[in-house]
Design a protein around this motif. Structure first.
Motif, PDB file in Angstrom:
ATOM      1  N   ARG A 228       0.824  -1.215   0.000  1.00  0.00           N
ATOM      2  CA  ARG A 228       0.000   0.000   0.000  1.00  0.00           C
ATOM      3  C   ARG A 228       0.859   1.267   0.000  1.00  0.00           C
ATOM      4  O   ARG A 228       0.333   2.367  -0.163  1.00  0.00           O
ATOM      5  N   ARG A 229       2.164   1.103   0.144  1.00  0.00           N
ATOM      6  CA  ARG A 229       3.066   2.249   0.292  1.00  0.00           C
ATOM      7  C   ARG A 229       4.034   2.378  -0.881  1.00  0.00           C
ATOM      8  O   ARG A 229       4.961   3.190  -0.812  1.00  0.00           O
ATOM      9  N   VAL A 230       3.834   1.602  -1.951  1.00  0.00           N
ATOM     10  CA  VAL A 230       4.783   1.626  -3.059  1.00  0.00           C
ATOM     11  C   VAL A 230       4.099   2.098  -4.342  1.00  0.00           C
ATOM     12  O   VAL A 230       2.871   2.063  -4.463  1.00  0.00           O
ATOM     13  N   ALA A 231       4.914   2.519  -5.307  1.00  0.00           N
ATOM     14  CA  ALA A 231       4.393   3.012  -6.583  1.00  0.00           C
ATOM     15  C   ALA A 231       4.028   1.879  -7.527  1.00  0.00           C
ATOM     16  O   ALA A 231       3.137   2.036  -8.371  1.00  0.00           O
TER      17      ALA A 231
ATOM     18  N   ALA B  10      -1.777  -1.522  -6.053  1.00  0.00           N
ATOM     19  CA  ALA B  10      -0.467  -1.205  -6.608  1.00  0.00           C
ATOM     20  C   ALA B  10      -0.362  -1.727  -8.040  1.00  0.00           C
ATOM     21  O   ALA B  10      -0.625  -2.907  -8.283  1.00  0.00           O
ATOM     22  N   PRO B  11       0.013  -0.900  -9.002  1.00  0.00           N
ATOM     23  CA  PRO B  11       0.277  -1.409 -10.347  1.00  0.00           C
ATOM     24  C   PRO B  11       1.351  -2.494 -10.313  1.00  0.00           C
ATOM     25  O   PRO B  11       2.261  -2.452  -9.470  1.00  0.00           O
ATOM     26  N   GLN B  12       1.260  -3.440 -11.236  1.00  0.00           N
ATOM     27  CA  GLN B  12       2.149  -4.593 -11.196  1.00  0.00           C
ATOM     28  C   GLN B  12       2.915  -4.766 -12.502  1.00  0.00           C
ATOM     29  O   GLN B  12       2.388  -4.503 -13.584  1.00  0.00           O
ATOM     30  N   VAL B  13       4.147  -5.233 -12.367  1.00  0.00           N
ATOM     31  CA  VAL B  13       4.920  -5.758 -13.495  1.00  0.00           C
ATOM     32  C   VAL B  13       5.270  -7.196 -13.137  1.00  0.00           C
ATOM     33  O   VAL B  13       5.975  -7.437 -12.153  1.00  0.00           O
ATOM     34  N   ILE B  14       4.751  -8.136 -13.908  1.00  0.00           N
ATOM     35  CA  ILE B  14       5.009  -9.546 -13.633  1.00  0.00           C
ATOM     36  C   ILE B  14       6.065 -10.063 -14.610  1.00  0.00           C
ATOM     37  O   ILE B  14       5.931  -9.913 -15.826  1.00  0.00           O
TER      38      ILE B  14
ATOM     39  N   THR C  54       1.144 -13.244  -4.424  1.00  0.00           N
ATOM     40  CA  THR C  54       1.698 -11.908  -4.604  1.00  0.00           C
ATOM     41  C   THR C  54       0.822 -11.080  -5.533  1.00  0.00           C
ATOM     42  O   THR C  54       0.596  -9.881  -5.304  1.00  0.00           O
ATOM     43  N   THR C  55       0.301 -11.710  -6.590  1.00  0.00           N
ATOM     44  CA  THR C  55      -0.595 -11.000  -7.505  1.00  0.00           C
ATOM     45  C   THR C  55      -1.826 -10.501  -6.768  1.00  0.00           C
ATOM     46  O   THR C  55      -2.257  -9.348  -6.946  1.00  0.00           O
ATOM     47  N   THR C  56      -2.401 -11.342  -5.916  1.00  0.00           N
ATOM     48  CA  THR C  56      -3.590 -10.957  -5.169  1.00  0.00           C
ATOM     49  C   THR C  56      -3.278  -9.857  -4.162  1.00  0.00           C
ATOM     50  O   THR C  56      -4.044  -8.893  -4.016  1.00  0.00           O
ATOM     51  N   THR C  57      -2.160  -9.975  -3.466  1.00  0.00           N
ATOM     52  CA  THR C  57      -1.791  -8.969  -2.470  1.00  0.00           C
ATOM     53  C   THR C  57      -1.582  -7.607  -3.116  1.00  0.00           C
ATOM     54  O   THR C  57      -2.055  -6.576  -2.600  1.00  0.00           O
ATOM     55  N   ALA C  58      -0.886  -7.584  -4.236  1.00  0.00           N
ATOM     56  CA  ALA C  58      -0.667  -6.313  -4.930  1.00  0.00           C
ATOM     57  C   ALA C  58      -1.977  -5.736  -5.452  1.00  0.00           C
ATOM     58  O   ALA C  58      -2.213  -4.524  -5.379  1.00  0.00           O
TER      59      ALA C  58
END
Length: 419
Positions: A319-322, A341-345, A332-336
C-alpha cells in the motif's frame, strides 16, 4: 473435527493454508498443517501445529538434498507420495481415535493443494481412512476446461496441429498417466487401494475448490467440473513494518518494490538481476525496495535510494509503493491487487504466465516478455505500469477484490465434511 491441511511446495502453496486455518479454528475445528519443514515459523505465526512433510523445499529446489539430484522425477514422486500418505494418515488417525484434545467425536477431513505427487498421497490417505477429501487449486489454469489450455509438463510433446483446448487437456491427462500413473498406482497397491485410471482426474476430483479471486482469476463454468470458487485464502497479517523500512519509506517518494518470492530468475545470476532491477527503477526516477527472497536480491552500491528487506508484511508494504515487480505467484498477484499497486510480472514458470496475462487484461499492470529481464526491458515495463491510467485502474480494481475467501471456504468445508 480435525481438518488436515496438506501442501508440498513453496511459500505460495503454504501461505493460503495459513489463511484458511484460523478461519477453520474460529468455527470450532482443530487444524493441523502438513507442509515442508521450511514453514514451521509461518505455521506457528497463526497458531497451527506443523507436521513436517518431506524435505525442505528450498533445499530440494536448489539440489541441496543429498541423492535427490540423481533420483529423477519418478523417484522423487514415489517418495513424496509415500511421505504425504504417512503424514496425513498419522494426522487423521490421531483425530479419529480421539487422541488429541478437542478431537473427540472422531471427525476429520483432508484439504490438499500443491505438488501433484503429495496431493495424490493425501488423496490416498483420505480414501483409505474413509474421510472427506477436497482438492484445491490456487489458479484457474490448473483445472481442465475448454476455455483455456493446460500449461506445459516436463517431457510433454504436443503433436503438430493439436490446438483445441479439449484435445490439449486430453493429452495432458494421458501425459500425466505416463509420467506419474505407474508410480502413484504402485503406492496405492502397496497400501491396499486399487489402482485407478486417469490419475489426474482422480486426484483433482469432480468437485474441486478454487481458491482464487473471481475478479483476478475468474472460473468459466464447464460441464466437466463442478468447481466451487471461494476467493483467495488470505493470511491475516497485522505485523508492523520494521522501523528502518518505515524510515526509508518516509524519506522520499513512493519506491518501486521488486521481489521474486520463492523463485530464482532464469538465465541470470543474482548479482546481475539486482543490477538490472535497480537500474530499471532508477531510469524511471524511482527509489527501490528489494525483497531478497530466493532470488537473493541485494544492494548493488551504497546509494541511499535502495533498501533490502527479507520476510515482511507485504499487505502493509504494497500500500506504500508506486508499483510491484514480481514473479507472478497467485498470492503476490492478489496482495498487490488488493493494495491497488500497479504490477509488473516477470513470469518464470507454472501459473505465473497466466497471472501476467490477467494483470494485463485487467489493465492493472503489465507482463514482461520472457523470464529474464534486462534493464531496458524492465524499464519499459515499469514505465507502462506507472502511468496515471494504470494507477487509476489498479485503485479501482482493488475495491473489487474479495477479502472473505478463507471464511467462505471454511464454512463450505465444514458443511461438506459434516454431511
Amino acid at each position: 473435527m480435525r481438518v488436515v491441511l496438506v501442501t508440498y511446495g513453496s511459500r505460495g502453496d503454504v501461505e493460503p493454508m495459513t489463511g484458511l486455518a484460523p478461519r477453520l479454528r474460529a468455527l470450532g475445528a482443530e487444524v493441523r498443517l502438513c507442509a515442508p519443514p521450511d514453514f514451521a515459523e509461518l505455521a506457528g505465526g497463526v497458531g497451527v501445529p506443523l507436521t513436517p512433510l518431506a524435505w525442505p523445499i528450498r533445499a530440494l529446489a536448489t539440489g541441496a538434498v543429498p541423492g535427490k539430484e540423481r533420483a529423477g522425477l519418478s523417484g522423487i514422486a514415489a517418495e513424496l507420495t509415500a511421505m504425504a500418505y504417512e503424514a496425513v494418515s498419522g494426522a487423521v488417525t490421531e483425530a479419529v481415535t480421539g487422541a488429541v484434545t478437542g478431537a473427540a467425536g472422531g471427525g476429520a477431513a483432508v484439504v490438499a493443494t500443491g505438488s501433484f505427487p503429495a496431493v495424490a498421497g493425501a488423496r490416498a490417505a483420505a480414501e483409505k481412512l474413509g474421510v472427506p477429501y477436497v482438492f484445491t487449486s490456487l489458479s484457474p489454469c490448473y483445472l481442465p476446461s475448454p476455455h483455456h489450455p493446460p500449461g506445459p509438463w516436463p517431457g510433454q510433446v504436443i503433436p503438430a496441429g493439436v490446438t483445441g483446448n479439449r484435445e490439449l487437456w486430453d493429452l495432458n491427462a494421458e501425459h500425466m498417466d505416463a509420467l506419474l500413473g505407474e508410480t502413484i498406482n504402485a503406492h496405492r497397491t502397496s497400501v491396499g487401494l486399487p489402482p485407478v485410471n486417469g490419475i489426474r482426474d482422480h486426484v483433482f476430483t469432480a468437485h474441486p475448490f478454487l481458491a482464487a479471486d473471481p475478479v483476478l482469476g475468474p472460473w468459466q463454468e464447464t460441464p466437466e467440473l463442478d468447481v466451487t470458487q471461494t476467493g483467495a485464502w488470505i493470511r491475516p497479517d497485522e505485523r508492523p513494518l520494521p522501523a528502518d523500512l518505515e524510515e526509508f519509506l518516509a524519506a522520499g517518494a513512493e519506491p518501486v518494490y521488486v521481489g521474486f518470492g520463492s523463485m530464482r530468475v532464469r538465465g541470470a545470476e543474482p548479482e546481475e538481476v539486482s543490477r538490472v532491477v535497480v537500474e530499471a527503477a532508477r531510469s524511471q526516477g524511482r527509489r527501490v525496495v528489494l525483497g531478497s527472497g530466493w532470488a537473493d536480491l541485494a544492494l548493488t552500491d551504497d546509494g541511499d535510494d535502495c533498501f533490502v528487506v527479507g520476510e515482511v508484511n507485504q499487505q502493509a508494504l504494497f500500500r506504500r509503493v508506486a508499483a510491484v515487480v514480481h514473479h507472478g505467484g497467485a498470492g503476490t498477484t492478489t496482495t498487490a491487487a488488493r493494495a491497488g499497486a500497479p504490477q509488473v510480472i516477470v513470469p518464470q514458470l507454472a501459473d505465473q504466465p497466466y497471472w501476467a496475462g490477467r494483470v494485463a487484461e485487467l489493465g492493472i499492470g503489465t507482463g514482461h516478455d520472457g523470464p529474464t529481464p534486462t534493464a531496458g526491458s524492465l524499464s519499459a515495463a515499469l514505465q507502462a505500469a506507472l502511468t496515471s491510467g494504470t494507477r487509476a485502474r489498479a485503485a479501482a480494481v482493488a475495491g473489487t477484490i474479495r477479502a472473505d475467501g478463507a471464511e467462505r471456504a471454511a464454512e463450505l468445508l465444514l458443511g461438506r465434511a459434516t454431511r
